[in-house]
Motif scaffolding. Structure first.
Motif, PDB file in Angstrom:
ATOM      1  N   SER A   1      -7.113  -3.158  -4.310  1.00  0.00           N
ATOM      2  CA  SER A   1      -7.993  -2.822  -5.440  1.00  0.00           C
ATOM      3  C   SER A   1      -8.950  -1.692  -5.081  1.00  0.00           C
ATOM      4  O   SER A   1      -9.297  -0.862  -5.933  1.00  0.00           O
ATOM      5  N   ASP A   2      -9.382  -1.647  -3.832  1.00  0.00           N
ATOM      6  CA  ASP A   2     -10.288  -0.569  -3.406  1.00  0.00           C
ATOM      7  C   ASP A   2      -9.611   0.792  -3.531  1.00  0.00           C
ATOM      8  O   ASP A   2     -10.242   1.779  -3.914  1.00  0.00           O
ATOM      9  N   PHE A   3      -8.319   0.851  -3.195  1.00  0.00           N
ATOM     10  CA  PHE A   3      -7.610   2.127  -3.242  1.00  0.00           C
ATOM     11  C   PHE A   3      -7.313   2.564  -4.680  1.00  0.00           C
ATOM     12  O   PHE A   3      -7.343   3.756  -4.992  1.00  0.00           O
ATOM     13  N   VAL A   4      -7.031   1.597  -5.566  1.00  0.00           N
ATOM     14  CA  VAL A   4      -6.658   1.946  -6.938  1.00  0.00           C
ATOM     15  C   VAL A   4      -7.876   2.228  -7.803  1.00  0.00           C
ATOM     16  O   VAL A   4      -7.824   3.058  -8.715  1.00  0.00           O
ATOM     17  N   ALA A   5      -8.981   1.537  -7.542  1.00  0.00           N
ATOM     18  CA  ALA A   5     -10.170   1.665  -8.389  1.00  0.00           C
ATOM     19  C   ALA A   5     -10.684   3.097  -8.399  1.00  0.00           C
ATOM     20  O   ALA A   5     -10.405   3.901  -7.507  1.00  0.00           O
ATOM     21  N   ASP A   6     -11.468   3.388  -9.427  1.00  0.00           N
ATOM     22  CA  ASP A   6     -12.044   4.731  -9.542  1.00  0.00           C
ATOM     23  C   ASP A   6     -13.083   4.985  -8.452  1.00  0.00           C
ATOM     24  O   ASP A   6     -13.328   6.132  -8.082  1.00  0.00           O
ATOM     25  N   LEU A   7     -13.693   3.914  -7.950  1.00  0.00           N
ATOM     26  CA  LEU A   7     -14.661   4.055  -6.857  1.00  0.00           C
ATOM     27  C   LEU A   7     -14.715   2.739  -6.098  1.00  0.00           C
ATOM     28  O   LEU A   7     -14.622   1.658  -6.681  1.00  0.00           O
ATOM     29  N   ARG A   8     -14.841   2.834  -4.767  1.00  0.00           N
ATOM     30  CA  ARG A   8     -14.983   1.648  -3.923  1.00  0.00           C
ATOM     31  C   ARG A   8     -16.417   1.522  -3.458  1.00  0.00           C
ATOM     32  O   ARG A   8     -17.028   2.484  -2.988  1.00  0.00           O
ATOM     33  N   ALA A   9     -16.972   0.312  -3.618  1.00  0.00           N
ATOM     34  CA  ALA A   9     -18.301   0.020  -3.090  1.00  0.00           C
ATOM     35  C   ALA A   9     -18.134  -0.903  -1.889  1.00  0.00           C
ATOM     36  O   ALA A   9     -17.319  -1.829  -1.917  1.00  0.00           O
ATOM     37  N   PRO A  10     -18.871  -0.695  -0.820  1.00  0.00           N
ATOM     38  CA  PRO A  10     -18.702  -1.524   0.379  1.00  0.00           C
ATOM     39  C   PRO A  10     -19.070  -2.984   0.158  1.00  0.00           C
ATOM     40  O   PRO A  10     -18.503  -3.866   0.795  1.00  0.00           O
ATOM     41  N   THR A  11     -20.008  -3.250  -0.767  1.00  0.00           N
ATOM     42  CA  THR A  11     -20.419  -4.622  -1.074  1.00  0.00           C
ATOM     43  C   THR A  11     -20.736  -4.702  -2.563  1.00  0.00           C
ATOM     44  O   THR A  11     -20.970  -3.677  -3.216  1.00  0.00           O
ATOM     45  N   PRO A  12     -20.800  -5.906  -3.138  1.00  0.00           N
ATOM     46  CA  PRO A  12     -21.229  -6.031  -4.543  1.00  0.00           C
ATOM     47  C   PRO A  12     -22.628  -5.482  -4.786  1.00  0.00           C
ATOM     48  O   PRO A  12     -22.893  -4.880  -5.834  1.00  0.00           O
ATOM     49  N   SER A  13     -23.537  -5.686  -3.845  1.00  0.00           N
ATOM     50  CA  SER A  13     -24.890  -5.140  -4.009  1.00  0.00           C
ATOM     51  C   SER A  13     -24.862  -3.616  -4.072  1.00  0.00           C
ATOM     52  O   SER A  13     -25.584  -2.992  -4.861  1.00  0.00           O
ATOM     53  N   ALA A  14     -24.014  -3.013  -3.233  1.00  0.00           N
ATOM     54  CA  ALA A  14     -23.893  -1.548  -3.262  1.00  0.00           C
ATOM     55  C   ALA A  14     -23.338  -1.081  -4.599  1.00  0.00           C
ATOM     56  O   ALA A  14     -23.739  -0.023  -5.120  1.00  0.00           O
TER      57      ALA A  14
ATOM     58  N   LYS B   1       0.835  -1.210   0.000  1.00  0.00           N
ATOM     59  CA  LYS B   1       0.000   0.000   0.000  1.00  0.00           C
ATOM     60  C   LYS B   1       0.861   1.247   0.000  1.00  0.00           C
ATOM     61  O   LYS B   1       0.632   2.190  -0.776  1.00  0.00           O
ATOM     62  N   ASN B   2       1.894   1.288   0.862  1.00  0.00           N
ATOM     63  CA  ASN B   2       2.776   2.457   0.919  1.00  0.00           C
ATOM     64  C   ASN B   2       3.555   2.627  -0.376  1.00  0.00           C
ATOM     65  O   ASN B   2       3.764   3.755  -0.862  1.00  0.00           O
ATOM     66  N   ASN B   3       3.971   1.514  -0.974  1.00  0.00           N
ATOM     67  CA  ASN B   3       4.723   1.584  -2.224  1.00  0.00           C
ATOM     68  C   ASN B   3       3.855   2.151  -3.352  1.00  0.00           C
ATOM     69  O   ASN B   3       4.272   3.037  -4.104  1.00  0.00           O
ATOM     70  N   LEU B   4       2.632   1.654  -3.481  1.00  0.00           N
ATOM     71  CA  LEU B   4       1.727   2.135  -4.540  1.00  0.00           C
ATOM     72  C   LEU B   4       1.295   3.574  -4.287  1.00  0.00           C
ATOM     73  O   LEU B   4       1.062   4.338  -5.232  1.00  0.00           O
ATOM     74  N   LEU B   5       1.165   3.929  -3.022  1.00  0.00           N
ATOM     75  CA  LEU B   5       0.838   5.310  -2.686  1.00  0.00           C
ATOM     76  C   LEU B   5       1.923   6.263  -3.168  1.00  0.00           C
ATOM     77  O   LEU B   5       1.636   7.325  -3.731  1.00  0.00           O
ATOM     78  N   GLN B   6       3.184   5.855  -2.958  1.00  0.00           N
ATOM     79  CA  GLN B   6       4.300   6.689  -3.420  1.00  0.00           C
ATOM     80  C   GLN B   6       4.330   6.769  -4.944  1.00  0.00           C
ATOM     81  O   GLN B   6       4.747   7.784  -5.517  1.00  0.00           O
ATOM     82  N   MET B   7       3.870   5.735  -5.613  1.00  0.00           N
ATOM     83  CA  MET B   7       3.851   5.729  -7.085  1.00  0.00           C
ATOM     84  C   MET B   7       2.690   6.532  -7.658  1.00  0.00           C
ATOM     85  O   MET B   7       2.632   6.770  -8.858  1.00  0.00           O
ATOM     86  N   GLY B   8       1.754   6.974  -6.833  1.00  0.00           N
ATOM     87  CA  GLY B   8       0.645   7.816  -7.284  1.00  0.00           C
ATOM     88  C   GLY B   8      -0.559   7.060  -7.795  1.00  0.00           C
ATOM     89  O   GLY B   8      -1.452   7.655  -8.408  1.00  0.00           O
ATOM     90  N   LEU B   9      -0.653   5.734  -7.518  1.00  0.00           N
ATOM     91  CA  LEU B   9      -1.792   4.967  -8.024  1.00  0.00           C
ATOM     92  C   LEU B   9      -3.080   5.261  -7.269  1.00  0.00           C
ATOM     93  O   LEU B   9      -4.172   4.889  -7.719  1.00  0.00           O
ATOM     94  N   PHE B  10      -2.988   5.927  -6.106  1.00  0.00           N
ATOM     95  CA  PHE B  10      -4.198   6.231  -5.326  1.00  0.00           C
ATOM     96  C   PHE B  10      -4.673   7.675  -5.517  1.00  0.00           C
ATOM     97  O   PHE B  10      -5.650   8.081  -4.884  1.00  0.00           O
ATOM     98  N   ASP B  11      -3.989   8.454  -6.349  1.00  0.00           N
ATOM     99  CA  ASP B  11      -4.314   9.872  -6.477  1.00  0.00           C
ATOM    100  C   ASP B  11      -5.741  10.046  -7.000  1.00  0.00           C
ATOM    101  O   ASP B  11      -6.156   9.402  -7.980  1.00  0.00           O
ATOM    102  N   GLN B  12      -6.480  10.946  -6.372  1.00  0.00           N
ATOM    103  CA  GLN B  12      -7.850  11.221  -6.808  1.00  0.00           C
ATOM    104  C   GLN B  12      -7.890  11.866  -8.194  1.00  0.00           C
ATOM    105  O   GLN B  12      -8.855  11.688  -8.941  1.00  0.00           O
ATOM    106  N   SER B  13      -6.853  12.603  -8.538  1.00  0.00           N
ATOM    107  CA  SER B  13      -6.825  13.270  -9.848  1.00  0.00           C
ATOM    108  C   SER B  13      -6.763  12.276 -10.997  1.00  0.00           C
ATOM    109  O   SER B  13      -7.102  12.619 -12.141  1.00  0.00           O
ATOM    110  N   SER B  14      -6.330  11.032 -10.718  1.00  0.00           N
ATOM    111  CA  SER B  14      -6.218  10.018 -11.775  1.00  0.00           C
ATOM    112  C   SER B  14      -7.498   9.203 -11.938  1.00  0.00           C
ATOM    113  O   SER B  14      -7.605   8.409 -12.870  1.00  0.00           O
TER     114      SER B  14
END
Length: 425
Positions: A225-238, A98-111
């Motif tokens: 995957s929740d951090f990288v995805a464009d949006l996280r849903a709490p459950t599949p139904s959500a 998580k820290n490594n991907l964060l430093q790489m910018g994969l969690f940035d909201q602008s992306s």
């Protein structure tokens, strides 16, 4: 003091043995492997947070600080955090990735890409036999049955699952047949969900041209995957609710649009009616009958103005005549004659010739004045063939409309007067 100051944060993995859970709530035990062992203590305030069942033989991962129990001269580990060994190691790997991907910018909201509001076609990257696909299809059928669904089947657990999921996402991007992707599965243990913490999968999700919603496990489960995805849903139904619009909302929207259409039609109809009335008024102003009425009105105004002008002209003429009479009276020869007589009586004895000369001059003046008077006299106008016509009341007639058929009028000529009866006009 040396132990406690130098070893403040130690991680140890081992097997619980000699476990004693004291009535005070504190735990005392030994951690061992096939080579060594160390005594440990976990006080009540910390062991309350341990969710796993701890007993002799349990493999755990603990974090704590080294200390010395002086009464027995034993050094021991004061445990502050305890987790099952496998899960604890996985969490460490999770935090490191998580820290490594964060430093790489994969969690940035602008992306992150925007999720379509009403997608026509939704892609599911999940197991075709799992509970997640059933929950998603159920929600979509209930809320938005018109939404098409394409399933990209994949494994969601095991060593090959991450590669399967990456292949499914890449396939969806190549086909370009869906508006949004839902990637996920139902709940499970950390080990069950570990394929969604793969670094390669994180890069695949990040590079996807199709917006991705991550729906892994339950609400408390969090994956890379929740951090990288464009949006996280709490459950599949959500996730299914996010990409669908409730039919009741569509009905309300259609009703609102219908009401807006009715209001717009009524407004346009009223506008057309107002425009038609305006055109009618404009046409009425251009109609020949209206133009004829305007011409008649203008003619009447001109006639009235002409009558006023003639009346004013006649009035001015009478005023000039009166002024001329006054001037004529002022220039009457009788005044000069009286003065001449006086002068003649005074000079008759001595100037008989002068008197005759004065009389001759006065006669010439008299004749000249008489001629001038005759020129401006109305009687002279009558001698040129003009006449003045008056009615029985003595009013001058200047318009044929002032007399009626059968009425008697007086006609004044240069010599005499005539009475005439109107037979036609």
């Amino acid at each position: 003091m040396l132990l406690e100051s130098e070893f403040l944060n130690v991680w140890i993995s081992g097997e619980i043995s000699n476990l004693v859970k004291a009535t005070s709530g504190h735990w005392y035990f030994s951690l061992k492997d096939n080579k060594a062992q160390i005594k440990g203590a976990m006080f009540r305030g910390n062991n309350r947070n341990v969710r796993a069942q701890v007993e002799n033989g349990t493999q755990v991962l603990v974090r704590g600080r080294l200390s010395l129990y002086e009464p027995r001269g034993d050094y021991q580990l004061i445990v502050e955090l305890m987790e099952p060994a496998g899960e604890g190691l996985l969490k460490q790997e999770f935090e490191a990735l998580k820290n490594n991907l964060l430093q790489m910018g994969l969690f940035d909201q602008s992306s992150k890409q925007a999720i379509p509001v009403e997608p026509k076609r939704v892609g599911l990257v999940t197991s075709p036999t799992g509970a997640a696909v059933h929950d998603i299809l159920t929600v979509l059928q209930r809320r938005s049955p018109q939404t098409e669904v394409i399933i990209y089947p994949t494994m969601v657990q095991g060593k090959q699952a991450a590669d399967n999921i990456m292949w499914a996402i890449n396939t969806a991007n190549v086909r370009k047949e869906v508006d949004v992707l839902i990637v996920g599965r139902g709940g499970g243990s950390l080990e069950d969900l570990w394929c969604f913490n793969d670094e390669g999968l994180a890069h695949t999700i990040f590079n996807s041209a199709i917006p991705i919603i991550s729906a892994v496990g339950h609400e408390v489960d969090v994956s890379i995957s929740d951090f990288v995805a464009d949006l996280r849903a709490p459950t599949p139904s959500a996730a299914a609710e996010i990409v669908s619009t409730d039919n009741s909302e569509l009905v309300t929207k259609v009703r609102n649009l219908h009401s807006r259409l009715i209001r717009a039609y009524a407004h346009q109809h009223q506008a057309n009616k107002n425009q038609q009335n305006q055109l009618k008024r404009s046409l009425a102003l251009l109609h020949p009958s209206y133009q004829l009425q305007l011409a008649q009105q203008k003619n009447d105004e001109l006639q009235i103005a002409l009558h006023r002008a003639m009346t004013q002209t006649l009035k001015n003429a009478k005023q000039r005549e009166h002024l001329c009479r006054e001037r004529l009276n002022g220039l009457s020869p009788k005044h000069e004659l009286t003065a001449a007589k006086q002068r003649m009586a005074y000079a008759s004895s001595s100037l008989p010739k002068l008197m005759q000369s004065i009389i001759a001059n006065n006669n010439r003046k008299f004749v000249s004045m008489a001629e001038k008077l005759n020129i401006v006299s109305p009687l002279a106008t009558l001698t040129r063939g003009y006449s003045i016509t008056t009615n029985e009341q003595g009013n001058v007639i200047s318009d044929s409309k002032q007399v009626k058929k059968g009425e008697v009028v007086n006609i004044r000529l240069a010599n005499g007067e005539l009475n005439a009866k109107i037979t036609d006009r």
